[in-house]
Design an enzyme around this catalytic site. Structure first.
Site, mmCIF file in Angstrom:
data_model
loop_
_atom_site.group_PDB
_atom_site.id
_atom_site.type_symbol
_atom_site.label_atom_id
_atom_site.label_comp_id
_atom_site.label_asym_id
_atom_site.label_seq_id
_atom_site.Cartn_x
_atom_site.Cartn_y
_atom_site.Cartn_z
ATOM 1 N N ASP A 31 0.965 -1.704 0.556
ATOM 2 C CA ASP A 31 0.038 0.259 -0.076
ATOM 3 C C ASP A 31 0.433 1.224 -0.095
ATOM 4 O OD1 ASP A 31 -1.202 -1.636 3.041
ATOM 5 O OD2 ASP A 31 0.757 -0.307 2.865
ATOM 6 N N LYS A 53 -3.003 2.959 -4.211
ATOM 7 C CA LYS A 53 -2.465 4.281 -5.627
ATOM 8 C C LYS A 53 -3.727 4.944 -4.354
ATOM 9 C CE LYS A 53 -0.626 3.361 -9.232
ATOM 10 N NZ LYS A 53 -1.561 2.340 -9.816
ATOM 11 N N MET A 170 -4.255 8.613 12.301
ATOM 12 C CA MET A 170 -4.837 9.057 10.726
ATOM 13 C C MET A 170 -5.787 10.101 11.132
ATOM 14 S SD MET A 170 -6.116 5.473 9.538
ATOM 15 C CE MET A 170 -6.449 4.964 11.259
#
Ligand code: SAH
Length: 247
Positions: A31, A53, A170
């Site tokens: 990834d 991507k 995140m």
């Protein structure tokens, strides 16, 4: 089939086992958090497939799951390479369940998670005998289809107030929501906070402040994902060691 962690970025942080499996592989599916510097070192016999991507080119999780099963059934040596550790917010668990359901034998090879490695290289110990006896790792970006927060902010705030360390992955885009949630649930404004961007990559950067100032610090420095946010008194330890760390 191997679900392998690549560590936070620096290719030297890959485990020896990960490197052996990578160089012996027929296919490596990776990834976006995996460095080209690492992939460029693989032998020409290894077919490298980027399945991470950005949209609209992103391969769906269902397609990745199917590719893994198909390749394994063809008898290929397959490495599914994920940033950090495969099982820390890496959807490694979902892939493992899918492989198990399809009766594909696999092995998990842990990696250095950014949750631990990013604060570490920035000089922030996650625990410290004087100021932190626990660590909680959360996502700062919940899946959009959840109506209500799956995170118990009351409990997270209690953890920080009682001296625990909170690590947010995140969490760059939603920093202000997360800061507000902690403040609303009683975490003092002066609680130390740091953000470590692209830990162990060439463009690694760290900013620090408090719950009151971190948003301004982030904006001023232009901190972008990927970054790890650390909340708690351990952030202050960085100031004691920084001069030597940076030398
Ligand atoms: N499995 C990964 C995490 C995947 S989720 C791991 O164990 O590290 C992606 C999040 O990880 C990013 O949004 C960021 O919060 C964090 N991350 C990954 N690599 C990072 C790095 N080198 N520096 C800082 N944060 C990183």
């Amino acid at each position: 089939m191997f679900l392998v962690g690549s560590g936070p970025g620096d290719p030297e942080l890959l485990t020896r086992k990960a490197w052996r499996l990578l160089t012996d592989a027929d296919f490596v599916l990776h990834d976006s958090l995996v460095d080209d510097a690492l992939l460029d070192q693989l032998p020409a016999s290894v077919e490298v497939v980027d399945v991470g991507k950005r949209p609209p080119d992103r391969t769906s999780q269902a397609d990745i799951n199917d590719m893994l099963v198909d390749l394994a059934r063809d008898g290929a040596a397959v490495v599914r390479l994920k940033g950090g550790d495969p099982h820390v917010f890496g959807r490694g668990g979902e892939e493992a369940q899918h492989l198990a359901a399809a009766d594909v034998p696999f092995e998990v090879v842990p990696g250095v998670s950014s949750a631990v490695g990013a604060p570490g290289v920035a000089g922030i110990p996650l625990t410290h005998r004087d100021c932190a006896s626990s660590v909680t790792v959360v996502t700062g970006h919940e899946t959009p289809d959840k109506d209500e927060s799956a995170l118990d902010w009351d409990a997270l705030a209690d953890t920080v107030v009682s001296g625990g360390t909170l690590v947010v992955l995140m969490g760059v885009r939603r920093l202000s929501n997360n800061v507000a949630a902690l403040r609303d649930h009683g975490v003092p404004a002066e609680t130390p906070v740091a953000m470590v961007q692209k830990a162990t990559w060439r463009d690694e950067r760290t900013v620090s402040g408090t719950l009151a100032t971190i948003e301004a610090e982030k904006e001023a420095a232009g901190i972008e994902p990927p970054a790890v946010t650390v909340v708690g008194n351990v952030v202050d330890v960085r100031a004691d060691t920084r001069e030597l760390l940076d030398r």
